[in-house]
Scaffold this active site. Structure first.
Site, PDB file in Angstrom:
ATOM      1  N   CYS A 109       3.489  -4.380   6.694  1.00  9.33           N
ATOM      2  CA  CYS A 109       3.120  -4.205   5.293  1.00  9.33           C
ATOM      3  C   CYS A 109       4.291  -3.657   4.484  1.00  9.33           C
ATOM      4  O   CYS A 109       5.302  -3.212   5.036  1.00  9.33           O
ATOM      5  CB  CYS A 109       1.929  -3.250   5.174  1.00  9.33           C
ATOM      6  SG  CYS A 109       0.372  -3.947   5.783  1.00  9.33           S
ATOM      7  N   HIS A 127       0.846  -1.195   0.000  1.00  9.90           N
ATOM      8  CA  HIS A 127       0.000   0.000   0.000  1.00  9.90           C
ATOM      9  C   HIS A 127       0.882   1.246   0.000  1.00  9.90           C
ATOM     10  O   HIS A 127       2.102   1.170   0.226  1.00  9.90           O
ATOM     11  CB  HIS A 127      -0.966   0.016   1.197  1.00  9.90           C
ATOM     12  CG  HIS A 127      -0.313   0.011   2.551  1.00  9.90           C
ATOM     13  ND1 HIS A 127       0.347   1.101   3.075  1.00  9.90           N
ATOM     14  CD2 HIS A 127      -0.237  -0.962   3.501  1.00  9.90           C
ATOM     15  CE1 HIS A 127       0.796   0.813   4.270  1.00  9.90           C
ATOM     16  NE2 HIS A 127       0.466  -0.438   4.558  1.00  9.90           N
TER      17      HIS A 127
END
Length: 272
Positions: A127, A99
């Site tokens: 992430c 992301h």
């Protein structure tokens, strides 16, 4: 009958998700945790060839798991730990996603600037953070089921690109300069030069007998280049001048920044 229908829908949904997560598309992705770099491989014939590299930030304290995974969901905006949001998220496995650097809200003008400037460091919760443009590239081009290999270290075949620094002189620090959003004010910015008339119109004497290096230093005096985010950057010169040949000569100053934006200006050097 209603329960059977609902059960059938659930089964169909999980079959669909399973097929999505096992389908391999045109691309494969490798995340190198040692260098904080993502490499995109494209299938060409029987081989996968590296075509694109992305700077990233993986998890601090080895928070990003190593292994081979297949992407299985996408989100334009995705809530993240800490009541923040990632743009153009693609799920790798479990809670691990690709992301953008995170935003304070689902608003592209709410970028957390200090985190953006940490791209290239292992600082996330696990992430894989990317620039908005790179997160969107994966979101747009890598179908569900794309293979993602996360390695501890290794060589990046294309090297790791840099990201632009959003410092105190950045005009729009809460926007990602790479975000293709049509409202992104960075689209109006670019490389620029700061120089006055005298800096671009210099005179030297042939009798000074300057070396090539001294000539270049003289030409550069008083001329500064800035990238899109107003950081000082290096620039190149183009000219055909012999330091002892009397005459008037054109000089080109030109620069390209990390975002690929380009500018050039011209000056003159007189040798008498």
């Amino acid at each position: 009958m209603g329960r059977k229908l609902r059960l059938g829908v659930l089964v169909a949904f999980f079959v669909l998700m399973l097929s999505a997560c096992t389908y391999a598309g045109t691309y494969k992705l490798t995340v190198n945790k040692g260098t904080n770099c993502v490499t995109v491989y494209e299938k060409q014939g029987n081989n996968y060839v590296p075509i694109k590299a992305m700077i990233c930030s993986v998890g601090a304290n080895d928070g990003t798991p190593s292994g081979v995974f297949n992407t299985c969901a996408k989100y334009t905006w995705r809530p993240l730990f800490g009541n923040v949001y990632g743009q153009y998220a693609t799920r790798i496995n479990g809670n691990i996603l690709f992301h953008s650097v995170y935003y304070k809200k689902t608003d592209p003008s709410s970028l957390k600037t200090v985190e953006y400037n940490k791209l290239g460091q292992a600082v996330s919760m696990g992430c894989v953070r990317l620039t908005t443009a790179d997160a969107k590239w994966i979101y747009d081009n890598c179908s569900l089921g794309t293979q993602v290999t996360i390695i501890n270290n290794g060589t990046d075949p294309l090297g790791r690109p840099k990201s632009i620094y959003l410092g105190k002189n950045a005009s729009y620090p809460n926007w990602d300069p790479t975000d293709p959003n049509v409202n992104n004010p960075w689209h109006k910015e670019g490389v620029k030069f700061l120089a006055n008339y005298s800096s671009l119109h210099k005179t030297i004497n042939a009798s000074d007998n300057l070396t090539s290096q001294q000539l270049a230093e003289k030409i550069r005096e008083g001329v500064t280049a800035y990238d899109t985010a107003n950081n000082v950057i290096s620039y190149d010169l183009s000219y055909n001048i012999h330091p002892t040949a009397v005459g008037e000569y054109d000089v080109k100053y030109y620069a390209t920044d990390i975002l690929g934006r380009y500018a050039e200006i011209y000056g003159k050097l007189t040798i008498k």
